[in-house]
Design a protein around this motif. Structure first.
Motif, PDB file in Angstrom:
ATOM      1  N   VAL A   9      13.054 -58.015   2.383  1.00 39.77           N
ATOM      2  CA  VAL A   9      13.423 -57.085   3.582  1.00 39.77           C
ATOM      3  C   VAL A   9      13.690 -55.843   2.927  1.00 39.77           C
ATOM      4  O   VAL A   9      13.234 -54.930   3.895  1.00 39.77           O
ATOM      5  CB  VAL A   9      14.526 -57.997   4.340  1.00 39.77           C
ATOM      6  CG1 VAL A   9      15.275 -56.997   5.271  1.00 39.77           C
ATOM      7  CG2 VAL A   9      14.238 -59.220   5.070  1.00 39.77           C
ATOM      8  N   TYR A  10      14.566 -55.635   2.045  1.00 36.64           N
ATOM      9  CA  TYR A  10      14.692 -54.266   1.444  1.00 36.64           C
ATOM     10  C   TYR A  10      13.643 -53.504   1.025  1.00 36.64           C
ATOM     11  O   TYR A  10      13.509 -52.290   1.360  1.00 36.64           O
ATOM     12  CB  TYR A  10      15.933 -54.324   0.570  1.00 36.64           C
ATOM     13  CG  TYR A  10      17.499 -54.879   0.971  1.00 36.64           C
ATOM     14  CD1 TYR A  10      17.990 -53.834   1.655  1.00 36.64           C
ATOM     15  CD2 TYR A  10      17.970 -55.740   1.088  1.00 36.64           C
ATOM     16  CE1 TYR A  10      19.369 -53.783   2.062  1.00 36.64           C
ATOM     17  CE2 TYR A  10      19.160 -56.311   1.604  1.00 36.64           C
ATOM     18  CZ  TYR A  10      19.941 -55.254   2.375  1.00 36.64           C
ATOM     19  OH  TYR A  10      20.981 -55.529   2.684  1.00 36.64           O
ATOM     20  N   ILE A  11      12.779 -54.142   0.459  1.00 40.91           N
ATOM     21  CA  ILE A  11      11.590 -53.467   0.147  1.00 40.91           C
ATOM     22  C   ILE A  11      10.832 -53.116   1.403  1.00 40.91           C
ATOM     23  O   ILE A  11      10.244 -51.752   1.133  1.00 40.91           O
ATOM     24  CB  ILE A  11      10.402 -54.444  -0.922  1.00 40.91           C
ATOM     25  CG1 ILE A  11      11.156 -54.795  -2.283  1.00 40.91           C
ATOM     26  CG2 ILE A  11       9.154 -53.979  -0.911  1.00 40.91           C
ATOM     27  CD1 ILE A  11      11.051 -53.728  -3.161  1.00 40.91           C
ATOM     28  N   HIS A  12      10.743 -53.850   2.542  1.00 42.60           N
ATOM     29  CA  HIS A  12      10.020 -53.244   3.381  1.00 42.60           C
ATOM     30  C   HIS A  12      10.622 -51.997   3.996  1.00 42.60           C
ATOM     31  O   HIS A  12      10.026 -51.033   4.485  1.00 42.60           O
ATOM     32  CB  HIS A  12       9.887 -54.559   4.555  1.00 42.60           C
ATOM     33  CG  HIS A  12       9.377 -53.998   5.824  1.00 42.60           C
ATOM     34  ND1 HIS A  12       8.104 -53.767   5.997  1.00 42.60           N
ATOM     35  CD2 HIS A  12       9.923 -53.702   7.074  1.00 42.60           C
ATOM     36  CE1 HIS A  12       7.772 -53.453   7.272  1.00 42.60           C
ATOM     37  NE2 HIS A  12       9.009 -53.471   8.048  1.00 42.60           N
ATOM     38  N   ARG A  13      12.174 -52.024   4.208  1.00 45.20           N
ATOM     39  CA  ARG A  13      12.924 -51.186   4.874  1.00 45.20           C
ATOM     40  C   ARG A  13      12.648 -49.778   3.795  1.00 45.20           C
ATOM     41  O   ARG A  13      12.628 -48.698   4.429  1.00 45.20           O
ATOM     42  CB  ARG A  13      14.494 -51.507   5.018  1.00 45.20           C
ATOM     43  CG  ARG A  13      14.579 -52.525   5.762  1.00 45.20           C
ATOM     44  CD  ARG A  13      16.207 -52.747   5.677  1.00 45.20           C
ATOM     45  NE  ARG A  13      16.534 -53.724   6.734  1.00 45.20           N
ATOM     46  CZ  ARG A  13      17.664 -54.402   6.759  1.00 45.20           C
ATOM     47  NH1 ARG A  13      18.451 -54.053   6.003  1.00 45.20           N
ATOM     48  NH2 ARG A  13      17.804 -55.356   7.836  1.00 45.20           N
ATOM     49  N   LEU A  14      12.561 -49.909   2.608  1.00 48.06           N
ATOM     50  CA  LEU A  14      12.383 -48.631   1.591  1.00 48.06           C
ATOM     51  C   LEU A  14      11.281 -48.187   1.676  1.00 48.06           C
ATOM     52  O   LEU A  14      11.107 -46.859   1.693  1.00 48.06           O
ATOM     53  CB  LEU A  14      13.043 -49.133   0.221  1.00 48.06           C
ATOM     54  CG  LEU A  14      12.903 -48.004  -0.854  1.00 48.06           C
ATOM     55  CD1 LEU A  14      13.729 -46.991  -0.453  1.00 48.06           C
ATOM     56  CD2 LEU A  14      13.288 -48.636  -2.050  1.00 48.06           C
ATOM     57  N   ARG A  15      10.077 -49.126   1.932  1.00 49.58           N
ATOM     58  CA  ARG A  15       8.804 -48.445   2.036  1.00 49.58           C
ATOM     59  C   ARG A  15       8.659 -47.533   3.281  1.00 49.58           C
ATOM     60  O   ARG A  15       8.272 -46.615   3.309  1.00 49.58           O
ATOM     61  CB  ARG A  15       7.804 -49.701   2.162  1.00 49.58           C
ATOM     62  CG  ARG A  15       7.506 -50.154   0.668  1.00 49.58           C
ATOM     63  CD  ARG A  15       6.222 -51.096   1.161  1.00 49.58           C
ATOM     64  NE  ARG A  15       5.809 -51.708  -0.159  1.00 49.58           N
ATOM     65  CZ  ARG A  15       5.999 -53.154  -0.177  1.00 49.58           C
ATOM     66  NH1 ARG A  15       6.212 -53.971   0.639  1.00 49.58           N
ATOM     67  NH2 ARG A  15       5.421 -53.752  -1.456  1.00 49.58           N
ATOM     68  N   LYS A  16       9.487 -48.160   4.218  1.00 52.73           N
ATOM     69  CA  LYS A  16       9.200 -47.281   5.618  1.00 52.73           C
ATOM     70  C   LYS A  16       9.988 -46.134   5.525  1.00 52.73           C
ATOM     71  O   LYS A  16       9.544 -44.814   5.834  1.00 52.73           O
ATOM     72  CB  LYS A  16      10.064 -48.022   6.728  1.00 52.73           C
ATOM     73  CG  LYS A  16      10.045 -47.483   8.316  1.00 52.73           C
ATOM     74  CD  LYS A  16       8.500 -47.431   8.816  1.00 52.73           C
ATOM     75  CE  LYS A  16       8.402 -47.023  10.159  1.00 52.73           C
ATOM     76  NZ  LYS A  16       9.243 -46.156  10.554  1.00 52.73           N
ATOM     77  N   ARG A  17      11.215 -46.075   4.693  1.00 49.47           N
ATOM     78  CA  ARG A  17      11.813 -44.759   4.626  1.00 49.47           C
ATOM     79  C   ARG A  17      11.087 -43.618   3.783  1.00 49.47           C
ATOM     80  O   ARG A  17      11.165 -42.560   3.996  1.00 49.47           O
ATOM     81  CB  ARG A  17      13.148 -45.022   3.960  1.00 49.47           C
ATOM     82  CG  ARG A  17      14.192 -45.964   4.722  1.00 49.47           C
ATOM     83  CD  ARG A  17      15.014 -45.380   5.642  1.00 49.47           C
ATOM     84  NE  ARG A  17      15.863 -46.328   6.133  1.00 49.47           N
ATOM     85  CZ  ARG A  17      15.873 -47.145   6.878  1.00 49.47           C
ATOM     86  NH1 ARG A  17      14.704 -47.410   7.738  1.00 49.47           N
ATOM     87  NH2 ARG A  17      16.855 -47.995   7.428  1.00 49.47           N
ATOM     88  N   LEU A  18      10.442 -44.070   2.898  1.00 44.97           N
ATOM     89  CA  LEU A  18       9.563 -43.187   1.866  1.00 44.97           C
ATOM     90  C   LEU A  18       8.613 -42.891   2.602  1.00 44.97           C
ATOM     91  O   LEU A  18       8.219 -41.532   2.363  1.00 44.97           O
ATOM     92  CB  LEU A  18       9.242 -44.120   0.653  1.00 44.97           C
ATOM     93  CG  LEU A  18      10.523 -44.411  -0.356  1.00 44.97           C
ATOM     94  CD1 LEU A  18       9.713 -45.148  -1.538  1.00 44.97           C
ATOM     95  CD2 LEU A  18      11.401 -43.510  -1.024  1.00 44.97           C
TER      96      LEU A  18
END
Length: 224
Positions: free
Chosen positions: A192-201
């Motif tokens: 979940v956090y990997i997905h969120r971070l990818r989106k932010r980047l």
């Protein structure tokens, strides 16, 4: 980055923990030799702060365990044993630094930061991958001087991946750094956090990508 604090004085441990957390560290605290060894055998930490006068034995036993396992873990002894021979003994047995009680919190944080900047500690003051920059002091990521809006855990995750850019970070290491001993999290929490971070980047136009190595972990690389 997550620090293991081994301190049996509850009030002091809370103060140290709150100071370090305000500086962007995650902190796990145990209060005995036995618990410290058990935790070190099951989790990965960025650094350890070690009291010597523990209720079930000498904290140097924990230090000897760390060094016998050849763990690349910076260790800062924080002890009321301030005599010269005690400091020399701690350093000779493998401590990286020694701070006697009473102490100033600012000095503790400065000494910890200095340990983590040493060669091999993977903790430079500024991290750069392509157009993505992370300021470890200000706890701020930016792309071409444009700040990225990240949550605390997203920030911790990005820092971890950037410190090991182009190298696989095992999922277990991510869990150890993002979640404390008392945190409850689901089996897919890291994803979940990997997905969120990818989106932010992506939204911030960072020229990096986070790849999943199935069954192993994650790797952050620059986009060619």
């Amino acid at each position: 980055m997550r620090v293991l604090l081994i301190e049996d004085n509850e009030d002091l441990a809370k103060l140290i923990g709150s100071q370090l957390e305000a500086g962007g560290y995650g902190v796990d605290r145990v209060d005995s030799v036995a618990d410290a060894i058990a935790v070190l055998d099951s989790r990965n930490y960025t650094a350890m702060i070690l009291d010597l006068g523990l209720p079930d034995g000498d904290g140097l036993k924990v230090l000897r365990h760390v060094r016998s396992q050849q763990l690349p873990l910076p260790v800062l002894i924080l002890s009321a044993r301030g005599a010269m021979d005690e400091r020399v003994k701690g350093l000779e047995q493998g401590a990286d630094d020694y701070l006697a009680k009473p102490f100033a919190f600012e000095e503790l944080k400065a000494r910890l930061a200095a340990l983590l900047r040493r060669p091999g500690a993977l903790l430079g003051a500024q991290l750069t991958v392509s157009n993505l920059v992370f300021d470890t002091h200000g706890r701020q990521a930016s792309v071409e001087e444009r700040p990225l809006a990240l949550s605390a855990r997203e920030t911790q995750l990005l820092e971890l991946l950037m410190r090991r850019a182009d190298k696989i970070v095992p999922k277990s290491s991510v869990e150890d750094q993002l979640f404390g001993l008392d945190d409850e999290f689901g089996s897919n929490a890291v994803e979940v956090y990997i997905h969120r971070l990818r989106k932010r980047l992506q939204d911030g136009k960072a020229a990096v990508t986070i790849n999943t190595v199935r069954g192993v972990g994650y790797v952050l690389t620059a986009v060619a």
